[in-house]
Design an enzyme around this catalytic site. Structure first.
Site, PDB file in Angstrom:
ATOM      1  N   HIS A 242       0.858  -1.192   0.000  1.00 14.34           N
ATOM      2  CA  HIS A 242       0.000   0.000   0.000  1.00 14.34           C
ATOM      3  C   HIS A 242       0.893   1.241   0.000  1.00 14.34           C
ATOM      4  CE1 HIS A 242      -2.716   3.077   1.608  1.00 14.34           C
ATOM      5  NE2 HIS A 242      -3.725   2.298   1.281  1.00 14.34           N
ATOM      6  N   CYS A 280      -3.784   2.555  -4.583  1.00  7.97           N
ATOM      7  CA  CYS A 280      -4.631   3.417  -3.754  1.00  7.97           C
ATOM      8  C   CYS A 280      -4.600   4.816  -4.360  1.00  7.97           C
ATOM      9  CB  CYS A 280      -4.134   3.426  -2.311  1.00  7.97           C
ATOM     10  SG  CYS A 280      -5.126   4.528  -1.280  1.00  7.97           S
ATOM     11  N   HIS A 307      -7.856   0.545  -4.241  1.00  9.54           N
ATOM     12  CA  HIS A 307      -8.574   1.419  -3.294  1.00  9.54           C
ATOM     13  C   HIS A 307      -8.974   2.642  -4.098  1.00  9.54           C
ATOM     14  CE1 HIS A 307      -6.507   0.181   0.795  1.00  9.54           C
ATOM     15  NE2 HIS A 307      -7.224  -0.787   0.273  1.00  9.54           N
ATOM     16  N   ASP A 356     -12.495   3.522  -0.941  1.00 14.51           N
ATOM     17  CA  ASP A 356     -11.722   3.809   0.249  1.00 14.51           C
ATOM     18  C   ASP A 356     -12.348   5.030   0.911  1.00 14.51           C
ATOM     19  OD1 ASP A 356      -9.698   3.411   2.039  1.00 14.51           O
ATOM     20  OD2 ASP A 356      -8.222   4.563   0.915  1.00 14.51           O
ATOM     21  N   HIS A 357     -12.535   4.936   2.178  1.00 11.71           N
ATOM     22  CA  HIS A 357     -13.104   6.035   2.966  1.00 11.71           C
ATOM     23  C   HIS A 357     -14.448   6.478   2.388  1.00 11.71           C
ATOM     24  CE1 HIS A 357      -8.690   7.016   4.186  1.00 11.71           C
ATOM     25  NE2 HIS A 357      -9.088   5.827   4.569  1.00 11.71           N
ATOM     26  N   TYR A 373     -14.654   5.515   7.776  1.00 10.97           N
ATOM     27  CA  TYR A 373     -15.407   4.342   7.321  1.00 10.97           C
ATOM     28  C   TYR A 373     -16.891   4.362   7.704  1.00 10.97           C
ATOM     29  CZ  TYR A 373     -10.936   2.461   5.928  1.00 10.97           C
ATOM     30  OH  TYR A 373      -9.725   2.281   5.297  1.00 10.97           O
TER      31      TYR A 373
HETATM   32  C1  DNO Z   1      -6.663   3.725   5.986  1.00  9.25           C
HETATM   33  C2  DNO Z   1      -6.106   2.619   5.206  1.00  9.25           C
HETATM   34  C3  DNO Z   1      -4.738   2.167   5.667  1.00  9.25           C
HETATM   35  C4  DNO Z   1      -4.384   0.853   4.999  1.00  9.25           C
HETATM   36  C5  DNO Z   1      -3.049   0.301   5.378  1.00  9.25           C
HETATM   37  C6  DNO Z   1      -2.730  -0.941   4.589  1.00  9.25           C
HETATM   38  O1  DNO Z   1      -7.816   3.984   5.911  1.00  9.25           O
HETATM   39  O2  DNO Z   1      -6.095   2.885   3.855  1.00  9.25           O
HETATM   40  O3  DNO Z   1      -4.732   1.996   7.035  1.00  9.25           O
HETATM   41  O4  DNO Z   1      -5.316  -0.100   5.377  1.00  9.25           O
HETATM   42  O5  DNO Z   1      -2.064   1.241   5.178  1.00  9.25           O
HETATM   43  O6  DNO Z   1      -1.685  -1.613   5.188  1.00  9.25           O
END
Ligand code: DNO
Length: 398
Positions: A242, A280, A307, A356-357, A373
């Site tokens: 990531h 991501c 992501h 993501d988020h 989240y």
């Molecule tokens: C936050 C996430 C990170 C991700 C880690 C993966 O919302 O995108 O905490 O899970 O960095 O190891």
């Protein structure tokens, strides 16, 4: 669809249940065995318990996020070989259970960083915000890291000092709580009873990296990958690193996953198909130096997990999390490239993707969600991304 609809679930103490997630039309779950301390082996029995719960709700456990990387791997501790053998054992056990996509990061001490969790926008929704001046307040004034003075632009340093002088002790406690407790706590982070204790623990963690620069951290990542990738290969596992969030130097720490060159180095250094990337878009997109369109094309065949989210840059280095189809990321182009990449692979295999988020909208502020989240904001984003993906797939079919 070429992109599998997945959702991050934090296990039994997530206030969103699997039964609810199933109703949203999610196909796969992204989760971890959060109750197992970092460094210990994930046994087949423990993996199966969680996997079974997910399958009872008609979904599969698609991605592990994360199989946590112990700090010792990053600073090169004496116990790293023992921990690496535990890591390999966990990988074998996951492989036996058919869970083959593993997300992890290699950010020393601190995972993602935001300075505000509920930044209100004019339309009433709340977003995660990174305020550069507040971050420098934390680094220079709260942590009292002397070197910080020379690491940031002078005008930002001056603003930070002024802002700090106007902050109450409650403001400072809130900033500490946001940066090193709330956003980290649910991952593998600091739990402390008060801000002073959190700061002290954090300073100790930072001290482990005094003599580690990017070159050394790269060596340690190489050591880790060379040790574990053969096990991943034998078990059909794809490791997906990531990116750093945000993709810039922070707190004097080495950081090595923030740019195209960083990623190229990682993928070339251990040139195995099992050594891959979590693409991501929000983390990479927060760096103005990053050309995401170029990266998605260049690294397509090593991306195994996406992501999807976007950020909106502000003057002076601030950014906030934009609507998923807005902001600086060209989501249309990213999705199109990912869909085409999956077409180039095996028709039976789709690529797990999670939004993501999400913003807090409507009743989200009443819920008890992990920062970033919420339920409704993520649902809305998932619907938008799903619609766009379906339209792209249809148009590519001609
Ligand atoms: C936050 C996430 C990170 C991700 C880690 C993966 O919302 O995108 O905490 O899970 O960095 O190891």
């Amino acid at each position: 669809m070429n992109l599998e609809k997945t959702w991050r679930w934090f296990g039994d103490n997530d206030s969103i249940s699997l039964a609810e997630i199933q109703q949203i039309g999610i196909e796969g779950i992204v989760t971890a065995l959060h109750h197992i301390p970092n460094g210990e082996v994930w046994t087949v029995e423990e993996i199966k318990k969680t996997q079974h719960k997910i399958e009872e709700h008609g979904m599969r456990w698609s991605v592990v996020e994360s199989l946590p990387v112990h700090e010792s791997f990053k600073y090169g501790g004496d116990d790293r070989d023992r921990l690496i053998s535990n890591y390999k054992e966990s990988l074998k056990n996951l492989g036996k259970c058919g869970i083959k996509t593993i997300c992890y990061n290699f950010m020393p001490v601190i995972d993602w960083i935001r300075t505000e969790l509920d930044h209100k926008l004019p339309n009433g929704s709340e977003v995660l915000y990174f305020n550069f001046v507040d971050f420098v307040v934390f680094d220079l004034c709260v942590l009292d890291r002397k070197a910080a003075e020379n690491e940031y632009p002078i005008n930002i340093v001056e603003k930070a000092k002024k802002r700090y002088s106007e902050m109450s002790s409650q403001d400072i406690a809130n900033l500490v709580d946001t940066i090193i407790v709330k956003t980290q706590g649910f991952i593998d982070g600091i739990t402390a009873d008060n801000p002073e204790e959190a700061i002290a623990i954090f300073q100790e963690l930072l001290a482990q990296y005094t003599h580690i620069d990017d070159v050394q951290l790269r060596d340690n990542l190489k050591y880790f990958l060379e040790a574990i990738i053969p096990t991943a290969e034998e078990n059909g596992i794809k490791m997906c690193i990531h990116p750093d969030d945000p993709p810039m130097k922070v707190l004097g720490l080495p950081r090595i996953v923030g740019s195209r060159d960083d990623i190229k180095w990682i993928l070339d250094t251990v040139p195995s198909a099992s050594n891959g990337l979590t693409f991501c878009t929000g983390s990479l997109g927060a760096g103005v130096h990053n050309d995401l369109d170029g990266m998605v094309e260049e690294f397509a065949d090593r991306i195994y997990f996406a992501h999807l989210r976007s950020t909106q840059q502000q003057p002076e280095g601030d950014f906030f999390e934009a609507e998923h189809l807005e902001g600086s990321v060209d989501m249309y182009n990213i999705i199109k490239n990912l869909v085409q990449e999956v077409d180039r692979r095996d028709l039976e295999i789709s690529m797990p993707m999670r939004v993501d988020h999400g913003r807090k909208i409507l009743f989200d502020s009443e819920g008890n969600y992990h920062p970033g989240y919420p339920l409704l904001g993520r649902m809305k984003a998932m619907a938008e991304i799903t619609g766009m993906t379906a339209a792209i797939e249809r148009s590519l079919q001609g």
